[in-house]
Write a protein that holds these residues in place. Structure first.
Motif, PDB file in Angstrom:
ATOM      1  N   LEU A 186      -4.131   4.382   2.479  1.00  0.00           N
ATOM      2  CA  LEU A 186      -4.287   4.635   3.911  1.00  0.00           C
ATOM      3  C   LEU A 186      -3.630   5.953   4.259  1.00  0.00           C
ATOM      4  N   SER A 187      -4.372   6.836   4.923  1.00  0.00           N
ATOM      5  CA  SER A 187      -3.823   8.117   5.373  1.00  0.00           C
ATOM      6  C   SER A 187      -4.049   8.261   6.864  1.00  0.00           C
ATOM      7  N   LEU A 188      -2.957   8.529   7.580  1.00  0.00           N
ATOM      8  CA  LEU A 188      -3.008   8.712   9.026  1.00  0.00           C
ATOM      9  C   LEU A 188      -2.709  10.164   9.359  1.00  0.00           C
ATOM     10  N   SER A 189      -3.496  10.714  10.261  1.00  0.00           N
ATOM     11  CA  SER A 189      -3.308  12.075  10.724  1.00  0.00           C
ATOM     12  C   SER A 189      -2.798  12.024  12.156  1.00  0.00           C
ATOM     13  N   VAL A 190      -1.723  12.772  12.452  1.00  0.00           N
ATOM     14  CA  VAL A 190      -1.079  12.648  13.759  1.00  0.00           C
ATOM     15  C   VAL A 190      -0.960  14.005  14.442  1.00  0.00           C
ATOM     16  N   ALA A 191      -0.915  13.956  15.768  1.00  0.00           N
ATOM     17  CA  ALA A 191      -0.716  15.167  16.573  1.00  0.00           C
ATOM     18  C   ALA A 191      -0.066  14.772  17.887  1.00  0.00           C
ATOM     19  N   VAL A 226       4.896   1.802   0.552  1.00  0.00           N
ATOM     20  CA  VAL A 226       5.471   3.142   0.486  1.00  0.00           C
ATOM     21  C   VAL A 226       4.836   3.998   1.580  1.00  0.00           C
ATOM     22  N   ILE A 227       5.677   4.513   2.467  1.00  0.00           N
ATOM     23  CA  ILE A 227       5.220   5.430   3.514  1.00  0.00           C
ATOM     24  C   ILE A 227       5.741   6.812   3.155  1.00  0.00           C
ATOM     25  N   ILE A 228       4.829   7.757   2.972  1.00  0.00           N
ATOM     26  CA  ILE A 228       5.233   9.109   2.599  1.00  0.00           C
ATOM     27  C   ILE A 228       4.702  10.092   3.626  1.00  0.00           C
ATOM     28  N   LEU A 229       5.565  10.991   4.072  1.00  0.00           N
ATOM     29  CA  LEU A 229       5.189  11.969   5.088  1.00  0.00           C
ATOM     30  C   LEU A 229       4.786  13.272   4.411  1.00  0.00           C
ATOM     31  N   HIS A 230       3.835  13.962   5.035  1.00  0.00           N
ATOM     32  CA  HIS A 230       3.320  15.193   4.441  1.00  0.00           C
ATOM     33  C   HIS A 230       2.843  16.128   5.547  1.00  0.00           C
ATOM     34  N   HIS A 231       2.708  17.399   5.181  1.00  0.00           N
ATOM     35  CA  HIS A 231       2.341  18.429   6.151  1.00  0.00           C
ATOM     36  C   HIS A 231       0.838  18.721   6.116  1.00  0.00           C
ATOM     37  N   ALA A 232       0.321  19.109   7.276  1.00  0.00           N
ATOM     38  CA  ALA A 232      -1.028  19.668   7.378  1.00  0.00           C
ATOM     39  C   ALA A 232      -0.891  21.152   7.699  1.00  0.00           C
ATOM     40  N   SER A 233      -1.941  21.884   7.461  1.00  0.00           N
ATOM     41  CA  SER A 233      -1.892  23.333   7.628  1.00  0.00           C
ATOM     42  C   SER A 233      -1.678  23.733   9.083  1.00  0.00           C
ATOM     43  N   ASP A 234      -0.773  24.702   9.281  1.00  0.00           N
ATOM     44  CA  ASP A 234      -0.565  25.304  10.606  1.00  0.00           C
ATOM     45  C   ASP A 234      -1.362  26.595  10.765  1.00  0.00           C
ATOM     46  N   GLU A 275       0.829  -1.204   0.000  1.00  0.00           N
ATOM     47  CA  GLU A 275       0.000   0.000   0.000  1.00  0.00           C
ATOM     48  C   GLU A 275       0.866   1.257   0.000  1.00  0.00           C
ATOM     49  N   VAL A 276       0.262   2.360  -0.430  1.00  0.00           N
ATOM     50  CA  VAL A 276       0.837   3.684  -0.217  1.00  0.00           C
ATOM     51  C   VAL A 276       0.178   4.250   1.039  1.00  0.00           C
ATOM     52  N   ILE A 277       0.993   4.593   2.027  1.00  0.00           N
ATOM     53  CA  ILE A 277       0.502   5.067   3.315  1.00  0.00           C
ATOM     54  C   ILE A 277       1.033   6.477   3.545  1.00  0.00           C
ATOM     55  N   MET A 278       0.151   7.397   3.851  1.00  0.00           N
ATOM     56  CA  MET A 278       0.565   8.768   4.159  1.00  0.00           C
ATOM     57  C   MET A 278       0.448   9.013   5.657  1.00  0.00           C
ATOM     58  N   ILE A 279       1.485   9.651   6.221  1.00  0.00           N
ATOM     59  CA  ILE A 279       1.443  10.147   7.597  1.00  0.00           C
ATOM     60  C   ILE A 279       1.470  11.660   7.506  1.00  0.00           C
ATOM     61  N   SER A 338      -4.211  13.706   0.895  1.00  0.00           N
ATOM     62  CA  SER A 338      -4.456  12.523   1.725  1.00  0.00           C
ATOM     63  C   SER A 338      -5.501  11.604   1.109  1.00  0.00           C
ATOM     64  N   GLU A 339      -6.187  12.066   0.069  1.00  0.00           N
ATOM     65  CA  GLU A 339      -7.196  11.231  -0.579  1.00  0.00           C
ATOM     66  C   GLU A 339      -6.573  10.253  -1.575  1.00  0.00           C
ATOM     67  N   LYS A 340      -5.307  10.442  -1.920  1.00  0.00           N
ATOM     68  CA  LYS A 340      -4.677   9.607  -2.945  1.00  0.00           C
ATOM     69  C   LYS A 340      -4.227   8.244  -2.434  1.00  0.00           C
TER      70      LYS A 340
END
Length: 289
Positions: free
Chosen positions: A219-224, A183-191, A38-42, A214-216
């Motif tokens: 699996l997309s995970l949102s972290v804080a 594939v694990i790819i990291l990405h930013h969310a709005s600050d 899978e392609v997984i986004m964090i 994150s729709e692509k």
């Protein structure tokens, strides 16, 4: 061209569940089942230990991994791994490596069995990715089972171009299909969103991930990360196979140990029992019985 049955037979192994990590049990309890290929986004805001989570995840799974890092320096990445393996803080690792001798050797021994290979450089370019994968195959005679890209906006020309970011997502998807790697790819969310200012320790919702990318992935995970309690919150905002919550209001909670790049299950906090206050005996006690 394949029939559905033939396709399922050929790709059944590729869709198996990734090895489970004990610290992520709360995430699995949400129904999240990350799978091979899978392609997984964090995705998360700045300073939320995205790199630390990805590094801890692949280290704990123990799968052959090629980690492209443009966000961490070579020493930061390797010292985090040594810290993770030994339980020492990154400051202790740095001091031990500087001291040399048996201290340095202890950390080198702790990394001896790591199955992670790093590729450093910024920006990340596709020719460099091809060369690193070719070198990996030349060395190990196989593709890596996991590819990590840290992070999407560090790809060449993708810092501010939506078209380039979309091209990167298409490229990593094609890479996952061609190699069978996760594939694990990291990405930013709005600050700068209202939610980021009013509730900064909550995982960002799907619409706060920059570019709507994150729709692509499958699996997309949102972290804080709550820096006051060190509670680490992970929401499943996109899952092609399984439950998800685009609002990120339903999330798993872990304990983060940033000094050693470790994560653990969140132990319940027991409130202390306050003993009753004592007072002198009164005749009214007898009357009230």
């Amino acid at each position: 061209m394949l029939t559905p049955g033939r396709s399922l037979t050929l790709h059944a192994d590729a869709g198996r569940e990734l090895p489970r990590v004990e610290a992520f049990q709360a995430l699995y309890n949400l129904g999240c089942r990350p799978r091979q290929g899978e392609v997984i986004m964090i995705a998360g805001r700045s300073g939320t230990q995205k790199s630390g989570l990805a590094l801890y995840w692949v280290a704990q799974m123990g799968l052959p991994t090629l980690y492209f890092s443009a966000d961490m320096s070579a020493f930061t990445a390797s010292s985090r791994l040594a810290s993770m393996a030994t339980g020492d803080t990154t400051e202790m690792v740095s001091a031990g490596m500087a001291a040399g001798g048996r201290y340095r050797q202890a950390y080198l021994d702790a990394l001896a069995h790591s199955r992670i290979t790093f590729a450093f450089g910024s920006p990340i370019t596709w020719p460099a990715v091809d060369e690193e994968i070719e070198a990996y195959v030349e060395l190990w005679d196989d593709y890596p089972q996991v590819l990590v890209f840290d992070n999407l906006m560090d790809f060449e020309n993708a810092e501010s171009s939506y078209e380039e970011q979309m091209a990167v997502m298409s490229g990593v998807t094609e890479l996952a299909r061609a190699t069978g790697a996760t594939v694990i790819i990291l990405h930013h969310a709005s600050d700068k969103s209202w939610e980021a200012k009013s509730d900064p320790w909550a995982p960002p919702s799907r619409d706060q991930v920059k570019g709507g990318l994150s729709e692509k992935p499958e699996l997309s995970l949102s972290v804080a990360l709550d820096p006051t309690s060190l509670e680490y919150r992970i929401a499943v905002i996109k899952a092609r196979m399984g439950p998800c919550d685009p609002t990120a209001r339903r999330y798993a909670t872990l304990r983060c140990h940033p000094e050693s790049t470790r994560f653990s299950t969140l132990e319940p906090r027991l409130e202390p029992i306050t003993p009753p206050t004592s007072r002198p005996w009164s005749p009214l006690d007898t009357l009230n019985k």
